[in-house]
Structure formats: structure tokens, C-alpha cells
Enzyme design. Structure first.
Site, PDB file in Angstrom:
ATOM      1  N   LEU A 153      72.910  -7.591 -36.449  1.00  0.00           N
ATOM      2  CA  LEU A 153      74.191  -7.932 -37.063  1.00  0.00           C
ATOM      3  C   LEU A 153      73.979  -8.595 -38.409  1.00  0.00           C
ATOM      4  CD1 LEU A 153      76.133  -9.457 -34.048  1.00  0.00           C
ATOM      5  CD2 LEU A 153      76.659  -7.338 -35.224  1.00  0.00           C
ATOM      6  N   GLY A 154      72.918  -9.354 -38.526  1.00  0.00           N
ATOM      7  CA  GLY A 154      72.720 -10.043 -39.791  1.00  0.00           C
ATOM      8  C   GLY A 154      71.448 -10.847 -39.791  1.00  0.00           C
ATOM      9  N   GLY A 175      70.154 -14.471 -41.275  1.00  0.00           N
ATOM     10  CA  GLY A 175      70.673 -15.691 -41.896  1.00  0.00           C
ATOM     11  C   GLY A 175      69.591 -16.699 -42.143  1.00  0.00           C
ATOM     12  N   ASP A 226      77.055 -28.022 -40.694  1.00  0.00           N
ATOM     13  CA  ASP A 226      76.897 -26.872 -41.590  1.00  0.00           C
ATOM     14  C   ASP A 226      78.188 -26.056 -41.652  1.00  0.00           C
ATOM     15  OD1 ASP A 226      75.587 -25.330 -43.418  1.00  0.00           O
ATOM     16  OD2 ASP A 226      74.316 -24.271 -41.982  1.00  0.00           O
TER      17      ASP A 226
END
Ligand SMILES: *[C@@H]1O[C@H](CO)[C@@H](O)[C@H](O)[C@H]1NC(C)=O
Ligand SMILES: *[C@@H]1O[C@H](CO)[C@@H](O)[C@H](O)[C@H]1NC(C)=O
Ligand SMILES: *[C@@H]1O[C@H](CO)[C@@H](O)[C@H](O)[C@H]1NC(C)=O
Ligand SMILES: *[C@@H]1O[C@H](CO)[C@@H](O)[C@H](O)[C@H]1NC(C)=O
Ligand SMILES: *[C@@H]1O[C@H](CO)[C@@H](O)[C@H](O)[C@H]1NC(C)=O
Ligand SMILES: *[C@@H]1O[C@H](CO)[C@@H](O)[C@H](O)[C@H]1NC(C)=O
Ligand SMILES: *[C@@H]1O[C@H](CO)[C@@H](O)[C@H](O)[C@H]1NC(C)=O
Length: 699
Positions: free
Chosen positions: A369-370, A372, A491
Site C-alpha cells: 500500500l505504501g 513510509g 505525529d
């Protein structure tokens, strides 16, 4: 993670004016009376997951998550007297009734269960519109609390849902037309001896328990009593509450049992059930009730075993050799790290093998999905339950081991957080140098992608932006003030705000920054976060507080309204792009001083937004971005300002004469532009500038 099991007694009444004769006597005989000592051949109307197993146990839910199950006594019951109502008096007293049932909730993990089981009275047998999970298969988010439901229920709830003001994760509640209980008590009973001491029961312990619900129609009084199975009914009810059901239950209605599961695999059983109108529910015959499987089966060596053993031994030896080779291979492939201290976190622990399978072996193709700042994120479908999850693989150095224990205990506590605006953390798994975090899957990706998706992407409408801001504010308020302990996100940023299927904004990834802070060891404490969202005082104090989250929230608000990142180079792509860093907050402040605040809003909105509302939200963003932590509002105030429940104070004067950038640099922020890609779950690497603070000399 908490499981909520509610026994809702839903009384749904029909208005069709069936005569007494039309209501057949149920098993056991008598008008409006029935008794089921076990359910084999009982002829209940079942839907959803509900089944009657061969032993006669009614199993309302199997181990599939996010589903519901209902069981109805097949015939409608008359909850109002037959006498015709004078036209002037719409409300006639509802008849007294009494019901009792024995249930057991067997959660796959003892401390985590599905959402609930309920005994209910409802106007029809069609509950297809009701939602599973926290709605217990009785209501949905549109009709919850609406008097037109005509549903009465007694819930046995094992999940704390703050939106329904649940008191804890193990309670009994009386629900009228919705899940905000009119009365609720922690599960337990009062001893019948002189002491009358209250004894706790754990609803999802797997032990059978009995519930009695007694309604006195004349006195409009409802009693609910709970006790371990086969114990005498305690004299003092757990709940005794004045509630008038005359306008709630319809003239004729169905009684039933409902249950639903959330992300956790739970079986909800009912072993026996009886009901009566105008009198006490018939006693259940415990000897006839089906038994729950014993959890710890006593080891008794049988005769058959004596015979089989000589044959079995050589076969077993052979099998053992095969197993050992297989295990060795699997061990290598699925190796995990487990330590003694983790035992208490068992329920949150996922097997690496399951996650490996779920994600197609952490396939970097279609499952990724990604990527990071903290790791890679994969989409997966858990085997067995079919739940869609996002699995985040965080690599960490061995130095981080100290922090790991603390972190895992936080995972366990974070896993119990439940809020509409928080990405549900389901659990974790550990391998050497790797931590895997399992979250609910968010089909619409991160807000970051919607805001900065690049050319061609349709701009997010003002309504959606405002809704996202409100959602994140609600989520943060929950973390800071409404949860049992203060949780600081650390965050907050657009790429950590994810959108669920209904485009609700949900905060994700909390606590991760902490792992990295701690991991670095005492000497070189780093503050990890994303530049532009980091409060200036962090450089000095290195202490995260709710106020540092509020600062990040302020940066987030400005980012969402302006459609620009909190920190950009030069003119943000304009002519004066000279490589200078420009903080968004300075840009907005400038416009504010010039009296043109509303101009700061994203040009892609083409002015399609209420200017006043935009100005209010921008001012709020500025207020939250105040360099002095004491001047920032609390999240509760933020929510009040957003809801218009309190007027927004004008920014204090001290705010007028600084640039945030200068302030940051004064505080010692070393804008070392180590480009951490954003930890967006969507794969859009946005190159957010992260900062790592190193302590100043003599700190
Ligand atoms: C239940 O009663 C209400 C009001 O008396 C009525 O409006 C509603 O239609 C009834 N529902 C059913 C299913 O009969
Ligand atoms: C649980 O019930 C659902 C709905 O009836 C069914 O699709 C599913 O296969 C069942 N799962 C198990 C493990 O029995
Ligand atoms: C009907 O209900 C209303 C409100 O609950 C109550 O004030 C009224 O006295 C009731 N009428 C009868 C005849 O019980
Ligand atoms: C049950 O209700 C839903 C809407 O709530 C409707 O679409 C459906 O047709 C109904 N089913 C039956 C069998 O009446
Ligand atoms: C309650 O439900 C009825 C019928 O579904 C609907 O017309 C009404 O608007 C709802 N009321 C509220 C307050 O949502
Ligand atoms: C019973 O449960 C309550 C709430 O969970 C807790 O405060 C109390 O200490 C428990 N009492 C006992 C005897 O376990
Ligand atoms: C409910 O409990 C109260 C208090 O113990 C008792 O006086 C009353 O008779 C009970 N009512 C019913 C219907 O059981």
C-alpha cells in the site's frame, strides 16, 4: 482490545391487532409463554450467522467477524391488553413480562470478544438494516436512538463504546430504541447472604451465566438480574430501573436474541431460554440444557487407548520425523521473536504465519500500500475471518529493544482504544529487527493523498475538509481526555489521517515516533516527528505533551484549509522559489495581519466555501500553532470552537510579532532536511521534511 457482548432484549411489537388466539402457545404451553431447554427442534427463526448445533446449543455467531445473527421465537406476542384503546388514549399500559436465558461467550482470545449479544423485543423479524459490530445487530448509525424503532433491549456488552457512553467493557445495560443505555451496571450480582456484597462476573469468560429480565407493566419497573449458571436467582436485581415500555413496544411484537461480532472471532451461545407474559418466566431445567465444551478437558486414559497405543507408537515416531523436518522449515520461514514478558499481551499477538499468508508473503506488488517513514504497509486479508487489514512492517535496530517492551505494552493499551476517528489497531507480531502492526484497512487511503494528490486529482470539497478537521479533533480529544489514560499521538499530520469507506477521517500510527525516540538510548534522545508539525518547545524540553499534539493539529488544520504543506521551499513553486523554507503558519499570519485571512484558503476550492467559516477555522489553526504552549487551546476547547459552542478568542497580541521560522531556529531546530518519506499508507511519497533533534551542548 475489548469485546463487547450484549444481550439485548429487544421487544418489538406489532400493531396488527392479532387476537390472543392468534398467538400460538410456545413449547411449554400457556398464553404468551414458552420454554426452550436447549434448542434442538425448537423451530426458532434464525438469520445471519445463527445456527442451532447438533447438541441443541443456539450459536448466534460463529467465528466470522463483522457479522450478526438473530434468533426469534417464531410467533408474535401480545404486549398490550386486548381491550380496545379509546381513541383519546394512544398509550395503554404494556403487559408485564419476564424472561430468562442462559448464555456463554467463548472468545477466541479470552480478553477479546466479539461485540455483543442481546435479548430484544422488536416490531418485526426483519433486522436486515441493522449493523453488526457495536450496533449489536439491532440498530444502525442512522436509526440509533430514534423512537420510531420500537425496540427494547437488554444488552450484555463486552466492548466499551464511548459513542454510546458505555461505562466499561463488561456491563449489562437497558436499551430503549438505541444503544445509549437508560441504565447500566458492571456485570455481576449481589450475594444473597447478609453482606449483600457485589461480585463481579466476566461476561466473556466462556462460563455459562443466566440472565433474568422482569418487567412490571403497572409499576413500570424493570429488573435485570445476572448470576452464574445454575445458581439461584439473586434476590437483589443488578439493575432496577423505572422505564415505561407502553409506548415502546408495539401491540404485538417478536422477542429474540441478537448478537454481532466486530474484528474478533467470538462465539455467542445461548443454552436455554424461557419467557412469560403476566407472570414469572418458567424455570429452566438445567439438567436438560446442552453443555458448553469444557475448556480444560481432564486427561483420563481410556481403555481404547491401551489397545491403540502399541500400534500408534511406531506410526507416531515416523510422523514425528516428518513433522520435525516440516517444522524446521516452517520455523525458518515464519520465525518470530517472543519473550516471556509478552505473555500478558497474548490477545494482541498475531502469528507471523497468518500475516505472511494474509499479505501474499509481503508481496511488494499488489499488496504493497505504501512506504513510509516508519516502514512499509501491506494490504492483507486474514485467513479464516476474511477481515481486511493493513499490516505495517516497522524495522528497528537492536538498540530499540529496550523501548520495545514499553512499546508493546502501549500497543496492548492502544489496541483497546475505540473511537470513530481512530484507526483501530488490532494487534502486533514481532520478529528479529521487525515489528508488525495490524490495523483495520482504510479503503480511501490517506488525507494527504487527497490534498496533495497532484494534478488531475479532484480537489477535496470544503465540506469534506471541515469534516476531516472535526473528525481529527474528536479523535485527539478522545486520546487526550476521554480515554482512561492520556495518550499523546506525537505525529499528527495529513499523511497519518486515513479515510474509511464512509470518508470519515481516522487518526493512525500513534506512538510509533516513541519507539524511535526511546530506541536511540538515553544519551542521544531524538525527537522524531515531521518538520512543520513539531512544536518549537520540543527542541528545548524534548517532552511531548498534549500541547505538542495541539500544535501539530494546528499545522494540520492550516494544511487542510490551504491545501499546502506546513513547510515548503520558497514560494511553494511560485516565481520567488529561492530555496528558502517558508512555514505555512507565517504565510497565513501575514494574510491575517493584512486582513485577508480568507484568501489563504486553497485556490482549488474556487471560492466555494463560506468565507466566515473558513476564517474561523484558519484562526483556530493559528491559535493552535501558537509558539507558547500555554496559549494553545486544549482539544476540548478546539472541539467547542469548531462546534460553535464557544466563541474563538482572537489571537493574543504576543503572536503578532514573530515569524514561526525564526522562532523554531531560535529554539535550536536543526532543519536538517533528511528527507523521510511520509509514512502515508497510500504509497505517495511526499518527501516531507523530518527533523531529528540532537541535544544542545550542556543539555
Ligand atoms: C409499532 O407502533 C407504532 C406506533 O404505535 C407504529 O407507528 C408502527 O407502525 C408499529 N410497527 C409495526 C411494525 O407494526
Ligand atoms: C459463519 O456464518 C456465515 C453466515 O452464515 C457463513 O458464511 C460462514 O461460513 C460461517 N463460518 C464458519 C466458520 O462456520
Ligand atoms: C400516556 O402517556 C403520557 C406520556 O407518557 C402520560 O402523560 C399519560 O398520562 C398517558 N396516558 C395514559 C392514559 O396512561
Ligand atoms: C427487510 O427490510 C429491508 C429494509 O429495511 C427491505 O429492503 C427488505 O425487503 C425487507 N425484507 C423482507 C423479507 O421483508
Ligand atoms: C426517525 O425515523 C423516522 C422514520 O425512519 C424518520 O422519519 C425521522 O426523521 C427519524 N428521526 C430522527 C431524529 O432521526
Ligand atoms: C469488580 O470490577 C470493578 C470494575 O471493573 C473493579 O473496580 C473491582 O475492583 C472488581 N472487584 C473485584 C472483587 O474483582
Ligand atoms: C424488582 O426489584 C425490586 C427491588 O428488589 C422489587 O421490589 C420488585 O418487586 C422487582 N420487580 C420485579 C418485576 O421483579
Amino acid at each position: 482490545m475489548l469485546a463487547s457482548l450484549s444481550f439485548l432484549v429487544l421487544l418489538v411489537c406489532h400493531f396488527h391487532g392479532l387476537s390472543h388466539a392468534a398467538v400460538p402457545a410456545a413449547a411449554g404451553g400457556g398464553d404468551g409463554q414458552f420454554i426452550y431447554n436447549g434448542f434442538a427442534g425448537a423451530g426458532l427463526d434464525l438469520d445471519g450467522m445463527a445456527v442451532v448445533d447438533p447438541d441443541g446449543k443456539l450459536m448466534l455467531t460463529n467465528v466470522t467477524s463483522q457479522l450478526k445473527g438473530h434468533a426469534f421465537h417464531p410467533a408474535p406476542l401480545r404486549f398490550h391488553d386486548k381491550a380496545p384503546a379509546p381513541v383519546s388514549t394512544q398509550n395503554r399500559t404494556a403487559r408485564s413480562f419476564s424472561t430468562t436465558f442462559v448464555f456463554a461467550i467463548a472468545a477466541e482470545y479470552v480478553t477479546v470478544s466479539g461485540n455483543g449479544l442481546a435479548f430484544f423485543v422488536a416490531p418485526s423479524k426483519n433486522l436486515s438494516a441493522a449493523s453488526p459490530s457495536q450496533f449489536l445487530g439491532l440498530f444502525n448509525n442512522k436509526n440509533n436512538g430514534n423512537a420510531s424503532n420500537h425496540i427494547f433491549a437488554v444488552e450484555l456488552d463486552t466492548i466499551l463504546n464511548p459513542e454510546f457512553r458505555d461505562i466499561n467493557s463488561n456491563h449489562v445495560g437497558v436499551d430503549v430504541n438505541g444503544l445509549v443505555s437508560v441504565a447500566a451496571k458492571p456485570a455481576g450480582y449481589y450475594a444473597d447472604d447478609d453482606t449483600g456484597v457485589f461480585k463481579n462476573l466476566s461476561l466473556y469468560s466462556g462460563d455459562a451465566m443466566q440472565v433474568w429480565v422482569d418487567y412490571d407493566g403497572r409499576a413500570t419497573l424493570l429488573n435485570v438480574t445476572l448470576a452464574p449458571a445454575e445458581a439461584a436467582k439473586p434476590r437483589k436485581p443488578l439493575i432496577s430501573v423505572a422505564v415505561d415500555l407502553s409506548a415502546v413496544v408495539n401491540d404485538t411484537a417478536y422477542v429474540g436474541l441478537s448478537s454481532s461480532t466486530g474484528p474478533f472471532r467470538t462465539r455467542h451461545y445461548v443454552l436455554g431460554w424461557s419467557f412469560a407474559l403476566d407472570g414469572a418466566a418458567p424455570m429452566l431445567d438445567y439438567a436438560k440444557l446442552p453443555r458448553m465444551p469444557r475448556r480444560a478437558v481432564a486427561k483420563r486414559r481410556s481403555r481404547a487407548l491401551d489397545v491403540a497405543l502399541p500400534v500408534a507408537v511406531p506410526l507416531l515416531a515416523l510422523a514425528a520425523v516428518a513433522c520435525v523436518s516440516l517444522l524446521a522449515w516452517r520455523r525458518f520461514r515464519y520465525a518470530e521473536l517472543r519473550e516471556d514478558w509478552e505473555v500478558e499481551f497474548g490477545p494482541h499477538r498475531f502469528a507471523y504465519k497468518d500475516l505472511f499468508r494474509a499479505t501474499g508473503g509481503f508481496d511488494d506488488g499488489e499488496h504493497l500500500l505504501g512506504v513510509g517513514g516508519f516502514g512499509r504497509v501491506y494490504k492483507g486479508v486474514l485467513p479464516e475471518s476474511g477481515t481486511e487489514v493493513a499490516v505495517k512492517v516497522v524495522s528497528h535496530s537492536h538498540d530499540a529493544r529496550q523501548g520495545m517492551r514499553q512499546f508493546v505494552s502501549e500497543v496492548a493499551s492502544i489496541g483497546r482504544l475505540r473511537h470513530r476517528n481512530i484507526v483501530q489497531l488490532l494487534g502486533y507480531c514481532r520478529r528479529r529487527g521487525e515489528l508488525l502492526l495490524v490495523y483495520d484497512y482504510m479503503p480511501n487511503g490517506s488525507l494527504d493523498r487527497w490534498l496533495h494528490g497532484g494534478r488531475g486529482a479532484p480537489p477535496l470539497s470544503w465540506e469534506r475538509r471541515l469534516r476531516a478537521i472535526r473528525g481529527v479533533a474528536a479523535g485527539l480529544l478522545y486520546l487526550h481526555e476521554d480515554w482512561e489514560q492520556v495518550v499523546i499521538h506525537r505525529d499528527v499530520k495529513a499523511s497519518n489521517v486515513l479515510l474509511d469507506a464512509e470518508m470519515n477521517a481516522r487518526l493512525g500510527d500513534f506512538g510509533l515516533a516513541r519507539l524511535y525516540e526511546r530506541g536511540a538510548g538515553a544519551q542521544t534522545t531524538h525527537v522524531v516527528g515531521t518538520m512543520g508539525y513539531l512544536a518549537p518547545e520540543l527542541a528545548r524540553t524534548r517532552r511531548v505533551t498534549p500541547a505538542t499534539d495541539v500544535f501539530a493539529f494546528g499545522a494540520f488544520v492550516l494544511e487542510v484549509v490551504c491545501g499546502r504543506r506546513p513547510i515548503e521551499r520558497g514560494g511553494g513553486g511560485g516565481d520567488d522559489d529561492d530555496g528558502r523554507l517558508v512555514l505555512l503558519v507565517d504565510r497565513v499570519l501575514e494574510l491575517c495581519h493584512a486582513g485577508a485571512l480568507a484568501d489563504a484558503a486553497d485556490a482549488r476550492l474556487r471560492g466555494e466555501y463560506p468565507a466566515e467559516e473558513a476564517a474561523l477555522v484558519l484562526k483556530l489553526g493559528l491559535l493552535c500553532s501558537h509558539p507558547v504552549p500555554g496559549e494553545r487551546p486544549s482539544m476540548r476547547q478546539v472541539v467547542q470552537y469548531l462546534d460553535g459552542d464557544a466563541p474563538l478568542p482572537s489571537p493574543p497580541r504576543s503572536y503578532q510579532s514573530f515569524t514561526a521560522l525564526a522562532m523554531m531556529q531560535n529554539e535550536g531546530f536543526d532543519l536538517y532536511a533528511a528527507s523521510y518519506p511520509s509514512s502515508s499508507a497510500t504509497g505517495t511519497s511526499v518527501g516531507a521534511v523530518s527533523s531529528v533533534l540532537t541535544p544542545k551542548e550542556g543539555d
